[in-house]
Design a protein around this motif. Sequence first.
Motif, PDB file in Angstrom:
ATOM      1  N   CYS A 210      12.880  -5.550 -10.414  1.00 43.67           N
ATOM      2  CA  CYS A 210      11.540  -6.085 -10.666  1.00 43.67           C
ATOM      3  C   CYS A 210      11.578  -7.601 -10.528  1.00 43.67           C
ATOM      4  O   CYS A 210      12.643  -8.213 -10.601  1.00 43.67           O
ATOM      5  N   ASP A 211      10.401  -8.196 -10.337  1.00 42.87           N
ATOM      6  CA  ASP A 211      10.290  -9.638 -10.200  1.00 42.87           C
ATOM      7  C   ASP A 211      10.501 -10.330 -11.549  1.00 42.87           C
ATOM      8  O   ASP A 211      10.558  -9.687 -12.601  1.00 42.87           O
ATOM      9  N   PHE A 212      10.558 -11.678 -11.507  1.00 40.64           N
ATOM     10  CA  PHE A 212      10.796 -12.476 -12.711  1.00 40.64           C
ATOM     11  C   PHE A 212       9.485 -12.741 -13.460  1.00 40.64           C
ATOM     12  O   PHE A 212       9.162 -13.882 -13.751  1.00 40.64           O
ATOM     13  N   THR A 213       8.728 -11.701 -13.781  1.00 35.95           N
ATOM     14  CA  THR A 213       7.444 -11.912 -14.435  1.00 35.95           C
ATOM     15  C   THR A 213       7.263 -10.953 -15.598  1.00 35.95           C
ATOM     16  O   THR A 213       7.891  -9.897 -15.660  1.00 35.95           O
ATOM     17  N   PHE A 214       6.365 -11.335 -16.506  1.00 34.19           N
ATOM     18  CA  PHE A 214       6.004 -10.485 -17.637  1.00 34.19           C
ATOM     19  C   PHE A 214       5.427  -9.163 -17.128  1.00 34.19           C
ATOM     20  O   PHE A 214       5.814  -8.083 -17.589  1.00 34.19           O
ATOM     21  N   ALA A 215       4.510  -9.253 -16.161  1.00 35.14           N
ATOM     22  CA  ALA A 215       3.865  -8.048 -15.641  1.00 35.14           C
ATOM     23  C   ALA A 215       4.872  -7.098 -15.003  1.00 35.14           C
ATOM     24  O   ALA A 215       4.765  -5.870 -15.144  1.00 35.14           O
ATOM     25  N   ALA A 216       5.872  -7.655 -14.318  1.00 37.59           N
ATOM     26  CA  ALA A 216       6.892  -6.813 -13.693  1.00 37.59           C
ATOM     27  C   ALA A 216       7.730  -6.101 -14.755  1.00 37.59           C
ATOM     28  O   ALA A 216       8.112  -4.942 -14.575  1.00 37.59           O
ATOM     29  N   GLY A 217       8.015  -6.796 -15.874  1.00 33.90           N
ATOM     30  CA  GLY A 217       8.744  -6.156 -16.964  1.00 33.90           C
ATOM     31  C   GLY A 217       7.962  -5.015 -17.581  1.00 33.90           C
ATOM     32  O   GLY A 217       8.513  -3.959 -17.911  1.00 33.90           O
TER      33      GLY A 217
END
Length: 319
Positions: A210-217
Motif C-alpha cells: 500500500c502507499d504511504f497514506t492514511f487512506a491506504a492503511g
Amino acid sequence: MADVARAADVSKITVSRALRDDPSVRPETRGKVAEVAKRLGYRFNLPARNFRLNRSRTVSVVVEMPALPTGALADPYPLELLRGISQELTGAGYSLLLATLNDLDAPTLQAAEGGILLGQGADDSALRMIADSPTPWVVWGVDRPGYDHPTVGTDNAQGGAIAAQRFASIGRRRPVILGDTHHAELAARAGGFIAATRAAGGAVVDQRACDFTFAAGVEAMRTLIGDGVEFDAVFACSDLIAMGAIFALYECGRRTPRDVSVIGYDDTQAGATYVPPLTSVHQDWRRGGALLARKVIDLIEGREARSEMLPARLTIRGS
C-alpha cells in the motif's frame, strides 16, 4: 565596498576579508570595518559575488513524491529532516532550493551545484532519473547496486527487527506487514521483521502492499479483514499507514492494543498524539539531514563522501 574602504582607510580586499572574518585581518581592523559597514548600510551582494566566482552556492533538495492536483505533496516529508539539511547548508553559506522530481529539468535546479534526493522511488525509479546527472548527488535511503551516489539512512533491517522483537516480547506471534516493498527501504524493513519474527518462533501470515497514506492503511486493513486473515499484530512501514490500520480495526470492532497490536515507522508527532498513541520505530531525522548536507558539500568542494547508516530505536507508547 569602495565606500566602506575609503571610510575605514583600508583596501577593498581588506573590506572583503574583514567582513568574512578572515583571520588574516587583525581583529581591530575587522571591528573597524564592521562598524563602518553597519553605519553605511553595506551588505554583500551575494548574487554578484557568485556570478563573479561562477558559482551558485545552491543545493537542490528534491522530494521523491508527486504533487497532488491541489499542489500539495502526496505526503508531508519530515520537517526535522529538512530542518537538519537547511541548518547545515545555511551554516556553510549555501542556499537550499526545495523541489519535486517534476522539477528536475527546471533551469534553477540545473544551476544548483549539488543535489539531495529524499527517497529512491519504487524500484529505484527516482535514482534512475538522476543517474546521468553531472551534478553531485547524495541520497536519503539505502545503497543500491549499480548506483554510486553516497547515501544516508536508517538501518531499516534493524528497525524491522526491533519491531518484531517487541511483538514477540508481548506474545504476538501472527503479525502482518503493510507497505510497498518495491521501495528498497521498505523491503529492508520487511526483511528484518520477517527474519526476527521467525527467530522468535512466530510467522508473518500476510503482506499487503500500500502507499504511504492514511487512506491506504485503511483500505489495506479492510481488505485483510475481509479476506478472513487471522492476525494479532500489524507492522506498518510508516506511521500514516499504521494510523489508517488502527482506524479500520476500530471500524470492524477490533481494539488496539487489546485485540491487535500495531507498530508504525518514523515516530512522527501525528503518531505520538493519535489514539492510542502509536508505538513506532524512530529515525534520527535531524542528524540524517545534517549528514546529507555535509556530504553534498564535501562532493561540491572536491572531497570524498561515503555512505552512512544510522541506528534505529523503538519508541514504545500505547498501541
